[in-house]
Structures are given as C-alpha cells and as structure tokens.
Design an enzyme around this catalytic site. Structure first.
Site, PDB file in Angstrom:
ATOM      1  N   ASP A   1      63.583   8.375  68.292  1.00  0.00           N
ATOM      2  CA  ASP A   1      62.445   9.236  68.150  1.00  0.00           C
ATOM      3  C   ASP A   1      62.404  10.036  67.141  1.00  0.00           C
ATOM      4  OD1 ASP A   1      60.634  10.242  70.928  1.00  0.00           O
ATOM      5  OD2 ASP A   1      60.989  11.925  69.464  1.00  0.00           O
TER       6      ASP A   1
ATOM      7  N   TYR B   1      42.302   4.480  67.438  1.00  0.00           N
ATOM      8  CA  TYR B   1      43.349   3.901  68.337  1.00  0.00           C
ATOM      9  C   TYR B   1      43.122   2.628  68.928  1.00  0.00           C
ATOM     10  CZ  TYR B   1      46.326   4.309  72.367  1.00  0.00           C
ATOM     11  OH  TYR B   1      47.343   4.117  73.251  1.00  0.00           O
TER      12      TYR B   1
END
Length: 290
Positions: free
Chosen positions: A78, A198
């Site tokens: 992350d 996207y």
C-alpha cells in the site's frame, strides 16, 4: 483459520455475510445475499502478493480470503504506512496466519515496484500468486478533464498493472509456474458518463491481461482478470454520491452491490489450481441485467 482445525468466522465475517456494507440491505433488500463461506484450502501451500490491499476494499478482502484458503505466506502493499501496518496486524489476528508481511509501494514508481517484488520473493520464498489490485478512479467530464487527471488514472490503474506484471513475470517464468490475477471493471466493456479515464484504463487492463497471458503461458504461468461491476466499500461511498450508488445498485439483478469478498472469491478461484486451464480470461463479477 486455525492451524489444523476448522476455519473461524469472526464478527467481521458475519457483518460482511449479512451485507451490512451493501446498499440493498440498507434499503431493506436482501435478495441475493450469500453467506460468507469458510475456506476450502484452495491456495494451500502457495505464497501470495497483493497490491493496494491495506484498505477496506477488494484488495484487503482478497488478502483475508487468501489466508483463509490456506496460503502459506502473504505480502500486501500500500502507499499508506500506518494503514499498511494496521492491515498486517489485523490479518494476522483475524486469520491466524502469522506469515503476513507488508511493504510500501507506489505502483507508479518503477524502483518501488522492483523493490516490492524483490522483497516478496525473499520474504515469501518465491511468489506463486500475484493479485494486481491497485487502481485509481474519479469522476470528470471529458471536456473538463486535464491531461494530469487523465494520466494519473492511467498511470496507477493500467501502467501500474503493467509494471507489476513486468517485474513479477520473469521470476514465475523461471520457476515454470505461477498465476497473476488482475482487477479490471465492467466499465472496460460498458459506458458511463464521467468515467472515460477509468474506463479506458480498465479496458487497457483487459487487453494487457489477454496479450501478456499468451506470452506467459509459454512458461506455464497463467494470467487472468476479474471484471467487477459495483462492489461497495468505504472509499467508494466517500467518492460517490448516494444517488449514483443507488442508481448503480438498481441496475443489478439482485438490487444490491457486490460485497468485496464476493469479488475476492473469484480472484481466489482464478489464482487456484481449479482454474488451471484458464488463460487470458476476463471474468465478469456482476449481476447486471443485460
């Protein structure tokens, strides 16, 4: 899960199972809600690396599921240090798997990608499964979108998946085995306003999956992808209006979004030996009506 015993369903599992994160339940609709099933050792003996897995979304759900399905070691990445540390601790506590590791990584930075793969190869004793979950969304009309906004989504979602695949694949090819699972989206097939960047990125992930899969198959490595419609999690709720989420949920045959673990279940199937003949496939995880 308990070593040598039966899987344990925690309160977190039960909350997921009754759909407390789902819009359908919030609106009194429980059609299609399924029980959170215990693992069946689908990944027994395998090691797994998952990107962007420290939040409350699909990545973390996949990490939990990998542990419940018997993986021997797991590394998650992350970009948020504190969230990553908390996720590693939570996974160890909830699943009983202690061989859980965390590594900071921004998939838009090649040196960090290389460092992540090197760390995973060393800590896990080789990576059997890579789940490319990192992605970035947003809503903006084409005429109002800057180059920077367009490129940022493409860089994280599509090029980040490419960088991770490029870095990981040589290791798997040398071993003659391995599985890579990418996270695409139904928007790679279908149209939605304000989602051009996207949708383009996710369509690219699909094409990357199909083309790279043919190359990887020559060495016994499988690459496939999932294509979710709407899977509700905290970040999506913050980034989208209630009106939009309700509209998207109404398009689903079950009248509700998917739970994140329902998408994770399909990822685990593709990562497992049950999908041994699947190469370059993009599986829709959707109950959308035609």
């Amino acid at each position: 899960h308990e070593r040598g015993g039966s899987p344990v369903l925690t309160e977190a599992h039960r909350q997921l199972a009754v759909g407390t994160l789902g819009l359908g339940v919030a609106r009194g609709i429980e059609v299609g809600v399924r029980e959170y099933r215990p693992g069946h050792q689908l990944l027994a003996g395998k090691s797994v690396l998952i990107t962007a897995a420290a939040g409350a979304g699909i990545g973390y759900a996949a990490a939990r599921r990998c542990a419940e399905e018997g993986c021997r070691a797991l590394m998650i990445s992350d970009v948020h240090p504190r969230r990553l540390e908390q996720a590693v601790e939570q996974l160890r506590a909830d699943t009983g798997l202690q061989a859980v590791y965390g590594q900071l990584c921004n998939v838009t930075v090649e040196t960090e990608v290389q460092a992540l793969v090197a760390a995973a190869e060393q800590a896990l004793g080789g990576v059997d499964v890579l789940i490319n979950n990192a992605g970035l969304g947003g809503s903006k009309r084409v005429t109002e979108m800057s180059d920077e906004e367009w490129l940022r989504v493409i860089d994280v979602t599509l090029t980040g998946t490419f960088r991770m695949t490029r870095a990981m694949l040589p290791h798997m090819e040398r071993r003659g085995s391995g599985a890579i699972v990418n996270n695409a989206s139904v928007l790679g097939w279908r149209a939605q306003k304000e989602q051009a960047h996207y949708a383009a990125a996710k369509a690219g992930v699909m094409a990357l999956t199909r083309c790279s899969a043919l190359e990887a198959a020559e060495s016994g490595v499988r690459i496939n992808a999932v294509s979710p419609s709407i899977a509700l999690h905290d970040f999506l709720k913050k980034a989208s209006s209630e009106e939009l989420l309700a509209k998207l949920a109404d398009r689903e045959a079950f009248g509700r979004p998917a739970e994140v673990w329902e998408v994770a279940n399909v990822m685990i199937f593709l990562a497992s030996d049950y999908a041994s003949y699947m190469v370059g496939e993009v599986l829709s995880v959707s109950s959308q009506q035609a």
